[in-house]
Design a protein around this motif. Structure first.
Motif, PDB file in Angstrom:
ATOM      1  N   PHE B  39      -1.698  -3.531  -8.130  1.00  0.00           N
ATOM      2  CA  PHE B  39      -1.836  -4.701  -8.975  1.00  0.00           C
ATOM      3  C   PHE B  39      -2.780  -4.357 -10.124  1.00  0.00           C
ATOM      4  N   GLN B  41      -5.368  -6.680 -13.142  1.00  0.00           N
ATOM      5  CA  GLN B  41      -5.877  -7.995 -13.531  1.00  0.00           C
ATOM      6  C   GLN B  41      -6.595  -7.873 -14.870  1.00  0.00           C
ATOM      7  N   LEU B  47      -3.477 -11.923 -12.777  1.00  0.00           N
ATOM      8  CA  LEU B  47      -3.187 -11.009 -11.688  1.00  0.00           C
ATOM      9  C   LEU B  47      -1.702 -10.651 -11.740  1.00  0.00           C
ATOM     10  N   TRP B  49       1.383  -8.073 -10.226  1.00  0.00           N
ATOM     11  CA  TRP B  49       1.895  -7.063  -9.305  1.00  0.00           C
ATOM     12  C   TRP B  49       2.635  -6.003 -10.108  1.00  0.00           C
ATOM     13  N   ARG B  52       5.322  -1.126  -5.559  1.00  0.00           N
ATOM     14  CA  ARG B  52       4.995  -0.774  -4.182  1.00  0.00           C
ATOM     15  C   ARG B  52       5.810   0.415  -3.726  1.00  0.00           C
ATOM     16  N   ASN B  62       9.595  -0.099  -5.445  1.00  0.00           N
ATOM     17  CA  ASN B  62      10.026  -1.204  -6.319  1.00  0.00           C
ATOM     18  C   ASN B  62       8.969  -1.379  -7.383  1.00  0.00           C
ATOM     19  N   TYR B  98      -5.977  -2.674  -8.774  1.00  0.00           N
ATOM     20  CA  TYR B  98      -6.216  -2.775  -7.341  1.00  0.00           C
ATOM     21  C   TYR B  98      -5.038  -2.207  -6.559  1.00  0.00           C
ATOM     22  N   ALA B 108       4.993 -11.473   2.033  1.00  0.00           N
ATOM     23  CA  ALA B 108       4.280 -10.711   0.999  1.00  0.00           C
ATOM     24  C   ALA B 108       2.892 -11.297   0.862  1.00  0.00           C
ATOM     25  N   SER B 109       2.114 -11.233   1.930  1.00  0.00           N
ATOM     26  CA  SER B 109       0.701 -11.592   1.865  1.00  0.00           C
ATOM     27  C   SER B 109      -0.094 -10.304   1.954  1.00  0.00           C
ATOM     28  N   PHE B 110      -1.068 -10.163   1.095  1.00  0.00           N
ATOM     29  CA  PHE B 110      -1.786  -8.903   0.926  1.00  0.00           C
ATOM     30  C   PHE B 110      -3.138  -9.020   1.608  1.00  0.00           C
ATOM     31  N   ASP B 111      -3.257  -8.352   2.764  1.00  0.00           N
ATOM     32  CA  ASP B 111      -4.406  -8.608   3.619  1.00  0.00           C
ATOM     33  C   ASP B 111      -5.567  -7.634   3.421  1.00  0.00           C
ATOM     34  N   TRP B 113      -7.363  -4.906   0.506  1.00  0.00           N
ATOM     35  CA  TRP B 113      -7.377  -4.517  -0.896  1.00  0.00           C
ATOM     36  C   TRP B 113      -8.392  -3.400  -1.117  1.00  0.00           C
ATOM     37  N   GLY B 114      -8.122  -2.588  -2.124  1.00  0.00           N
ATOM     38  CA  GLY B 114      -9.134  -1.653  -2.580  1.00  0.00           C
ATOM     39  C   GLY B 114     -10.217  -2.381  -3.354  1.00  0.00           C
ATOM     40  N   GLN B 115     -11.221  -1.627  -3.746  1.00  0.00           N
ATOM     41  CA  GLN B 115     -12.388  -2.229  -4.400  1.00  0.00           C
ATOM     42  C   GLN B 115     -12.169  -2.528  -5.878  1.00  0.00           C
TER      43      GLN B 115
END
Lengths: 108, 123
Positions: B39, B41, B47, B49, B52, B62, B98, B108-111, B113-115
């Motif tokens: 992602f 921002q 934000l 996408w 992936r 995709n 990110y 498609a819930s993103f649990d 994340w990177g910093q």
């Protein structure tokens, strides 16, 4: 593309207030909506998935509801650590996903 | 506990290629139940996408229409990481980038994340 709008923005409230944010989708997305919290300088944090399911470890003062095109996110009693920006995110037409513009919550 | 650790340069010159890496711990990039996403921002785009990669019986990817043709996301199984390459960057690609995981069974819930990595495109 499915568009998401959020209101209000920004939102000012006091500690202990009930806070409600709405997310409107430009077309029917069933229950395919998530809510995230983002604090400055941090990555988003998943709070609610599939419109109303609380992610593991998330305090129960957070909740979500809705389906179709209208969704609601609620903080039952605002805490100081809840000051953040909140985003809705839809995934009705995978793999493409979109986020709302965000609602910044701060103290009055 | 899953952790995603991002690395890569914070400054890229216009027309060059942006490359970021996301190292995974606590899960496998080859997991058949996860997908690995990028992602970005920015104030102007919010934000967004980007794309992936994921493995089922073969590798698939995709990409968002907005960056298709300039983006490549690939997995490195030997290092348990995945990377983002964005070519021909312009100042409009300036953003915080990110990486994030989603579990296939969770829609498609993103649990995790990177910093985040602030990338500035400037000469």
């Amino acid at each position: 593309d499915i568009q998401l709008t959020q209101s209000p923005s920004p939102l000012s409230a006091s500690v202990g207030d009930r806070v409600t944010i709405t997310c409107q989708a430009s077309q029917d997305i069933s229950y395919l909506l998530n809510w995230y919290q983002q604090k400055p300088g941090k990555a988003p944090r998943l709070l609610i998935y599939d419109a109303s399911h609380l992610e593991t470890g998330v305090p129960s003062r957070f909740s979500g509801s809705g389906s179709g095109t209208h969704f609601t996110f609620t903080i039952s009693s605002l805490q100081p650590e809840d000051i953040a920006t909140y985003y809705c995110q839809q995934y009705n037409n995978l793999p493409t996903i979109t986020f709302g513009p965000g609602t910044k919550v701060d103290f009055k | 506990q899953v952790q995603l650790q991002q690395s890569g340069p914070g400054l890229v010159k216009p027309s060059q290629t942006l490359t970021l890496t996301c190292a995974i711990s606590g899960d496998s990039v080859s997991s058949t139940s996860a997908a690995w996403n990028w992602f970005r921002q920015s104030p102007s785009r919010g934000l967004e996408w980007l794309g992936r990669t994921y493995y089922r019986s073969k590798w698939s990817d995709n990409y968002a229409l907005s960056v298709r043709g300039r983006i490549n996301i690939k997995a490195d199984t030997s290092k348990n990481q995945f990377s983002l390459q964005l070519t021909s960057v312009t100042p409009e690609d300036t953003a915080v980038y990110y990486c994030a995981r989603n579990i296939a069974s969770a829609g498609a819930s993103f649990d995790y994340w990177g910093q985040g990595t602030q990338v500035t495109v400037s000469s």
